[in-house]
Design an enzyme around this catalytic site. Structure first.
Site, PDB file in Angstrom:
ATOM      1  CG  PHE A   9      -1.297   8.293   9.525  1.00 31.41           C
ATOM      2  CD1 PHE A   9      -0.181   7.475   9.656  1.00 31.41           C
ATOM      3  CD2 PHE A   9      -2.558   7.737   9.710  1.00 31.41           C
ATOM      4  CE1 PHE A   9      -0.324   6.123   9.974  1.00 31.41           C
ATOM      5  CE2 PHE A   9      -2.698   6.386  10.029  1.00 31.41           C
ATOM      6  CZ  PHE A   9      -1.574   5.591  10.152  1.00 31.41           C
TER       7      PHE A   9
ATOM      8  CG  ASP B 117      -0.316  -0.272   2.533  1.00 30.66           C
ATOM      9  OD1 ASP B 117       0.916  -0.486   2.588  1.00 30.66           O
ATOM     10  OD2 ASP B 117      -1.027  -0.269   3.564  1.00 30.66           O
TER      11      ASP B 117
ATOM     12  NE  ARG C 246      -7.127  -2.968   7.775  1.00 28.61           N
ATOM     13  CZ  ARG C 246      -5.800  -2.896   7.796  1.00 28.61           C
ATOM     14  NH1 ARG C 246      -5.140  -2.476   6.742  1.00 28.61           N
ATOM     15  NH2 ARG C 246      -5.132  -3.236   8.883  1.00 28.61           N
TER      16      ARG C 246
ATOM     17  CG  ASP D 249      -4.829   0.044   9.508  1.00 31.87           C
ATOM     18  OD1 ASP D 249      -3.805   0.000   8.801  1.00 31.87           O
ATOM     19  OD2 ASP D 249      -4.825  -0.238  10.721  1.00 31.87           O
TER      20      ASP D 249
ATOM     21  CE  LYS E 230       2.559   8.358   4.447  1.00 30.81           C
ATOM     22  NZ  LYS E 230       2.391   8.217   5.919  1.00 30.81           N
TER      23      LYS E 230
ATOM     24  CG  ASP F  59       6.227   5.575   6.249  1.00 30.79           C
ATOM     25  OD1 ASP F  59       5.842   6.699   5.904  1.00 30.79           O
ATOM     26  OD2 ASP F  59       6.511   5.281   7.425  1.00 30.79           O
TER      27      ASP F  59
HETATM   28  P1  IMP Z   1       7.721   1.116   6.079  1.00 29.54           P
HETATM   29  O1  IMP Z   1       8.296  -0.185   6.464  1.00 29.54           O
HETATM   30  O2  IMP Z   1       8.047   2.196   7.081  1.00 29.54           O
HETATM   31  O3  IMP Z   1       8.020   1.562   4.677  1.00 29.54           O
HETATM   32  O4  IMP Z   1       6.182   0.987   6.279  1.00 29.54           O
HETATM   33  C1  IMP Z   1       5.295   0.667   5.327  1.00 29.54           C
HETATM   34  C2  IMP Z   1       3.990   0.302   6.019  1.00 29.54           C
HETATM   35  O5  IMP Z   1       3.668   1.252   7.039  1.00 29.54           O
HETATM   36  C3  IMP Z   1       2.858   0.360   5.039  1.00 29.54           C
HETATM   37  O6  IMP Z   1       2.678  -0.881   4.418  1.00 29.54           O
HETATM   38  C4  IMP Z   1       1.693   0.703   5.940  1.00 29.54           C
HETATM   39  O7  IMP Z   1       1.146  -0.476   6.479  1.00 29.54           O
HETATM   40  C5  IMP Z   1       2.296   1.506   7.066  1.00 29.54           C
HETATM   41  N1  IMP Z   1       2.061   2.935   6.860  1.00 29.54           N
HETATM   42  C6  IMP Z   1       2.969   3.850   6.447  1.00 29.54           C
HETATM   43  N2  IMP Z   1       2.407   5.062   6.314  1.00 29.54           N
HETATM   44  C7  IMP Z   1       1.093   4.899   6.647  1.00 29.54           C
HETATM   45  C8  IMP Z   1      -0.040   5.789   6.668  1.00 29.54           C
HETATM   46  O8  IMP Z   1       0.027   6.990   6.339  1.00 29.54           O
HETATM   47  N3  IMP Z   1      -1.234   5.241   7.035  1.00 29.54           N
HETATM   48  C9  IMP Z   1      -1.355   3.936   7.388  1.00 29.54           C
HETATM   49  N4  IMP Z   1      -0.341   3.069   7.359  1.00 29.54           N
HETATM   50  C10 IMP Z   1       0.885   3.543   6.997  1.00 29.54           C
HETATM   51 MG    MG Z   2       1.434  -2.441   5.467  1.00 32.62          MG
END
Ligand code: IMP
Ligand code: MG
Length: 189
Positions: free
Chosen positions: A158, A106, A171, A165, A137, A109
């Site tokens: 966010f 999804d 969701r 979610d 992002k 981040d």
């Molecule tokens: P990363 O490992 O930090 O890149 O995290 C990715 C995961 O963090 C995504 O698959 C989401 O499940 C969660 N996540 C990151 N940003 C958001 C947000 O703005 N809303 C909800 N979930 C997020």
């Molecule tokens: Mg995720």
């Protein structure tokens, strides 16, 4: 935690249902240029379940016939901050040896989840792992990881909706919205 236990907030529209639909369609057209006719799509659940379902159908309109598989990795849980650790909660049991894998998530981040997932799928024998996220992002990156395909690049807000979610809420929203906390009052949309 149920919805009424969450801090009061509103969901402000960021990307409309139609905007998301059109981008998923154009992403499928781009992906069809590089995918074999029979890739294995691996979706990271729960967050990518809507994106997977939409993209799988869009891929079929572009002549791609993927097999579908899923994997659950640890995520934010109830917080809006990542723990910084990734673990496999439910592994992908689909045979991947020698296959081209399209990995879907999804949101990209910090980059930790996808970096971990790519290595995990390579270790399972995938010949090639192509990563694709609905949202990116870039400002939030903690480790150097870039997805091969990105639906939308968004600022550091966010977001919820289209499978994404906030503490298991929102969701089901058919659009992408930004969560804005309010000092008091009802949780609204
Ligand atoms: P990363 O490992 O930090 O890149 O995290 C990715 C995961 O963090 C995504 O698959 C989401 O499940 C969660 N996540 C990151 N940003 C958001 C947000 O703005 N809303 C909800 N979930 C997020
Ligand atoms: Mg995720």
């Amino acid at each position: 935690m149920s919805r009424r236990d969450l801090p009061p907030h509103v969901v402000e529209p960021l990307l409309s249902e139609e905007t998301v639909r059109q981008r998923v369609e154009s992403l499928a057209a781009e992906l069809a240029q590089v995918l074999p006719v029979d890739p294995v799509v691996v979706g990271l659940f729960k967050g990518a379940f809507v994106f997977c379902a939409d993209l799988a159908r869009a891929l079929s309109r572009h002549g791609v016939a993927p097999e579908l598989a899923f994997m659950v990795l640890s995520s934010y849980g109830k917080e809006t901050q990542s723990s910084g650790r990734v673990r496999v909660a439910l592994d992908c049991d689909h045979p991947l040896q020698g296959r081209v894998v399209l990995l879907l998530d999804d949101i990209l981040d910090s980059g930790r989840t996808l970096d971990f997932a790519v290595k995990h799928l390579q270790a399972k024998g995938a010949a090639r792992v192509i990563s694709c996220v609905l949202l990116d992002k870039p400002e939030r990156r903690q480790i150097p990881f870039e997805a091969d395909f990105v639906g939308f690049s968004i600022p550091n807000v966010f977001v919820v909706g289209c499978g994404i979610d906030y503490a298991e809420q929102h969701r089901e929203l058919p659009f992408i919205g930004a969560v804005a906390f309010t000092s008091s009052g009802e949780i609204g949309r």
